[in-house]
Design a protein around this motif. Structure first.
Motif, PDB file in Angstrom:
ATOM      1  N   LEU A  69       0.831  -1.216   0.000  1.00 59.07           N
ATOM      2  CA  LEU A  69       0.000   0.000   0.000  1.00 59.07           C
ATOM      3  C   LEU A  69       0.859   1.256   0.000  1.00 59.07           C
ATOM      4  O   LEU A  69       2.037   1.221   0.342  1.00 59.07           O
ATOM      5  CB  LEU A  69      -0.909   0.003   1.226  1.00 59.07           C
ATOM      6  CG  LEU A  69      -1.850  -1.183   1.385  1.00 59.07           C
ATOM      7  CD1 LEU A  69      -2.536  -1.140   2.748  1.00 59.07           C
ATOM      8  CD2 LEU A  69      -2.873  -1.211   0.271  1.00 59.07           C
ATOM      9  N   ALA A  70       0.237   2.366  -0.339  1.00 60.14           N
ATOM     10  CA  ALA A  70       0.839   3.704  -0.244  1.00 60.14           C
ATOM     11  C   ALA A  70       2.135   3.830  -1.036  1.00 60.14           C
ATOM     12  O   ALA A  70       3.141   4.344  -0.552  1.00 60.14           O
ATOM     13  CB  ALA A  70       1.049   4.098   1.215  1.00 60.14           C
ATOM     14  N   VAL A  71       2.111   3.343  -2.276  1.00 59.58           N
ATOM     15  CA  VAL A  71       3.279   3.456  -3.148  1.00 59.58           C
ATOM     16  C   VAL A  71       3.157   4.753  -3.945  1.00 59.58           C
ATOM     17  O   VAL A  71       2.176   4.946  -4.666  1.00 59.58           O
ATOM     18  CB  VAL A  71       3.364   2.247  -4.119  1.00 59.58           C
ATOM     19  CG1 VAL A  71       4.610   2.360  -4.982  1.00 59.58           C
ATOM     20  CG2 VAL A  71       3.335   0.936  -3.354  1.00 59.58           C
ATOM     21  N   PRO A  72       4.117   5.666  -3.820  1.00 56.02           N
ATOM     22  CA  PRO A  72       4.054   6.910  -4.595  1.00 56.02           C
ATOM     23  C   PRO A  72       4.069   6.610  -6.096  1.00 56.02           C
ATOM     24  O   PRO A  72       4.707   5.648  -6.528  1.00 56.02           O
ATOM     25  CB  PRO A  72       5.321   7.660  -4.177  1.00 56.02           C
ATOM     26  CG  PRO A  72       5.708   7.071  -2.862  1.00 56.02           C
ATOM     27  CD  PRO A  72       5.279   5.638  -2.922  1.00 56.02           C
ATOM     28  N   PRO A  73       3.368   7.405  -6.890  1.00 54.53           N
ATOM     29  CA  PRO A  73       3.367   7.184  -8.335  1.00 54.53           C
ATOM     30  C   PRO A  73       4.790   7.214  -8.896  1.00 54.53           C
ATOM     31  O   PRO A  73       5.637   7.981  -8.446  1.00 54.53           O
ATOM     32  CB  PRO A  73       2.549   8.353  -8.883  1.00 54.53           C
ATOM     33  CG  PRO A  73       1.693   8.783  -7.742  1.00 54.53           C
ATOM     34  CD  PRO A  73       2.507   8.538  -6.511  1.00 54.53           C
ATOM     35  N   GLY A  74       5.038   6.352  -9.868  1.00 52.87           N
ATOM     36  CA  GLY A  74       6.351   6.302 -10.492  1.00 52.87           C
ATOM     37  C   GLY A  74       6.629   4.934 -11.077  1.00 52.87           C
ATOM     38  O   GLY A  74       5.771   4.050 -11.084  1.00 52.87           O
ATOM     39  N   LYS A  75       7.860   4.754 -11.558  1.00 54.73           N
ATOM     40  CA  LYS A  75       8.289   3.493 -12.152  1.00 54.73           C
ATOM     41  C   LYS A  75       9.257   2.823 -11.185  1.00 54.73           C
ATOM     42  O   LYS A  75      10.188   3.467 -10.696  1.00 54.73           O
ATOM     43  CB  LYS A  75       8.957   3.759 -13.491  1.00 54.73           C
ATOM     44  CG  LYS A  75       9.069   2.531 -14.372  1.00 54.73           C
ATOM     45  CD  LYS A  75       9.652   2.871 -15.720  1.00 54.73           C
ATOM     46  CE  LYS A  75       8.552   3.441 -16.601  1.00 54.73           C
ATOM     47  NZ  LYS A  75       8.952   3.549 -18.018  1.00 54.73           N
ATOM     48  N   TYR A  76       9.030   1.529 -10.911  1.00 53.88           N
ATOM     49  CA  TYR A  76       9.802   0.815  -9.901  1.00 53.88           C
ATOM     50  C   TYR A  76      10.312  -0.519 -10.425  1.00 53.88           C
ATOM     51  O   TYR A  76       9.813  -1.050 -11.419  1.00 53.88           O
ATOM     52  CB  TYR A  76       8.945   0.556  -8.657  1.00 53.88           C
ATOM     53  CG  TYR A  76       8.523   1.818  -7.958  1.00 53.88           C
ATOM     54  CD1 TYR A  76       9.373   2.460  -7.072  1.00 53.88           C
ATOM     55  CD2 TYR A  76       7.268   2.373  -8.188  1.00 53.88           C
ATOM     56  CE1 TYR A  76       8.988   3.631  -6.428  1.00 53.88           C
ATOM     57  CE2 TYR A  76       6.873   3.536  -7.546  1.00 53.88           C
ATOM     58  CZ  TYR A  76       7.737   4.160  -6.666  1.00 53.88           C
ATOM     59  OH  TYR A  76       7.361   5.305  -6.039  1.00 53.88           O
ATOM     60  N   VAL A  77      11.287  -1.065  -9.684  1.00 51.10           N
ATOM     61  CA  VAL A  77      11.796  -2.412  -9.914  1.00 51.10           C
ATOM     62  C   VAL A  77      11.365  -3.242  -8.707  1.00 51.10           C
ATOM     63  O   VAL A  77      11.641  -2.870  -7.568  1.00 51.10           O
ATOM     64  CB  VAL A  77      13.341  -2.424 -10.044  1.00 51.10           C
ATOM     65  CG1 VAL A  77      13.858  -3.849 -10.171  1.00 51.10           C
ATOM     66  CG2 VAL A  77      13.777  -1.573 -11.223  1.00 51.10           C
ATOM     67  N   LEU A  78      10.692  -4.380  -8.967  1.00 52.97           N
ATOM     68  CA  LEU A  78      10.250  -5.274  -7.896  1.00 52.97           C
ATOM     69  C   LEU A  78      11.105  -6.527  -7.883  1.00 52.97           C
ATOM     70  O   LEU A  78      11.554  -6.984  -8.938  1.00 52.97           O
ATOM     71  CB  LEU A  78       8.796  -5.692  -8.090  1.00 52.97           C
ATOM     72  CG  LEU A  78       7.728  -4.624  -8.003  1.00 52.97           C
ATOM     73  CD1 LEU A  78       6.349  -5.251  -8.136  1.00 52.97           C
ATOM     74  CD2 LEU A  78       7.814  -3.853  -6.716  1.00 52.97           C
ATOM     75  N   SER A  79      11.304  -7.079  -6.692  1.00 50.34           N
ATOM     76  CA  SER A  79      12.004  -8.354  -6.585  1.00 50.34           C
ATOM     77  C   SER A  79      11.241  -9.270  -5.643  1.00 50.34           C
ATOM     78  O   SER A  79      10.623  -8.810  -4.681  1.00 50.34           O
ATOM     79  CB  SER A  79      13.438  -8.163  -6.087  1.00 50.34           C
ATOM     80  OG  SER A  79      13.432  -7.660  -4.766  1.00 50.34           O
ATOM     81  N   ALA A  80      11.272 -10.569  -5.946  1.00 47.99           N
ATOM     82  CA  ALA A  80      10.651 -11.581  -5.090  1.00 47.99           C
ATOM     83  C   ALA A  80      11.717 -12.595  -4.715  1.00 47.99           C
ATOM     84  O   ALA A  80      12.463 -13.071  -5.582  1.00 47.99           O
ATOM     85  CB  ALA A  80       9.495 -12.263  -5.802  1.00 47.99           C
TER      86      ALA A  80
END
Length: 127
Positions: free
Chosen positions: A61-72
Motif C-alpha cells: 500500500l501507499a506506493v508513490p506514483p512512479g516506475k519501480y523495480v520489484l524483486s521476489a
C-alpha cells in the motif's frame, strides 16, 4: 480550533492515500504453480515491501506514483526481478511472480560409526 485539528487528523491519511497507488499480486512455484507462503516482495530503492500470505498473495500500500523495480525472494528459489513496474495514483498495479527452484551443489559427506566400550564413535569425512 480543536475541531479543525481533529478533522485534519482524520482526513490527512485519506488524502495521502489518494495520491498513492497499490501493488498487489501472487508469488508461486514455477513448476507446480503452488503458492509460496512467506516469500518476500520488495520495491527496490525504497523501504516498501510485503510478505506473501497462505495463498501466495501480497499487497503493498501507499506506493508513490512512479516506475519501480520489484524483486521476489524465497529460500530455495531463484530471486526474480521485474523492472519497469508503473504505479499510478489511485490505481492498482498487478505483478505476479513465478519462481524457479534453485539447486545448490554440495560436497559429499561420509559418516562412519564404530562401536566402542563407551558407546558409538562417529567419524565424518568430507570428500
Amino acid at each position: 480550533m480543536k475541531r479543525t485539528l481533529v478533522v485534519l487528523m482524520v482526513m490527512l491519511p485519506h488524502m495521502l492515500m489518494c495520491q498513492t497507488g497499490i501493488i498487489r499480486g501472487r508469488v508461486a512455484d514455477a513448476a507446480t504453480q503452488d503458492p509460496l507462503v512467506g516469500a518476500n516482495v520488495a520495491v527496490r530503492g525504497t523501504h516498501l515491501g510485503s510478505t506473501t500470505d497462505v495463498g501466495g498473495r501480497y499487497i503493498i500500500l501507499a506506493v508513490p506514483p512512479g516506475k519501480y523495480v520489484l524483486s521476489a525472494t524465497f529460500v530455495g528459489f531463484q530471486t526474480m526481478i521485474i523492472p519497469d513496474v508503473q504505479v499510478k495514483a489511485r490505481d492498482t498495479a498487478r505483478v505476479d511472480f513465478l519462481l524457479s527452484a534453485d539447486t545448490v551443489q554440495m560436497q559429499a559427506v561420509e559418516i562412519i560409526a564404530e562401536k566402542t566400550e563407551l558407546g558409538f564413535k562417529a567419524i565424518v569425512n568430507n570428500t
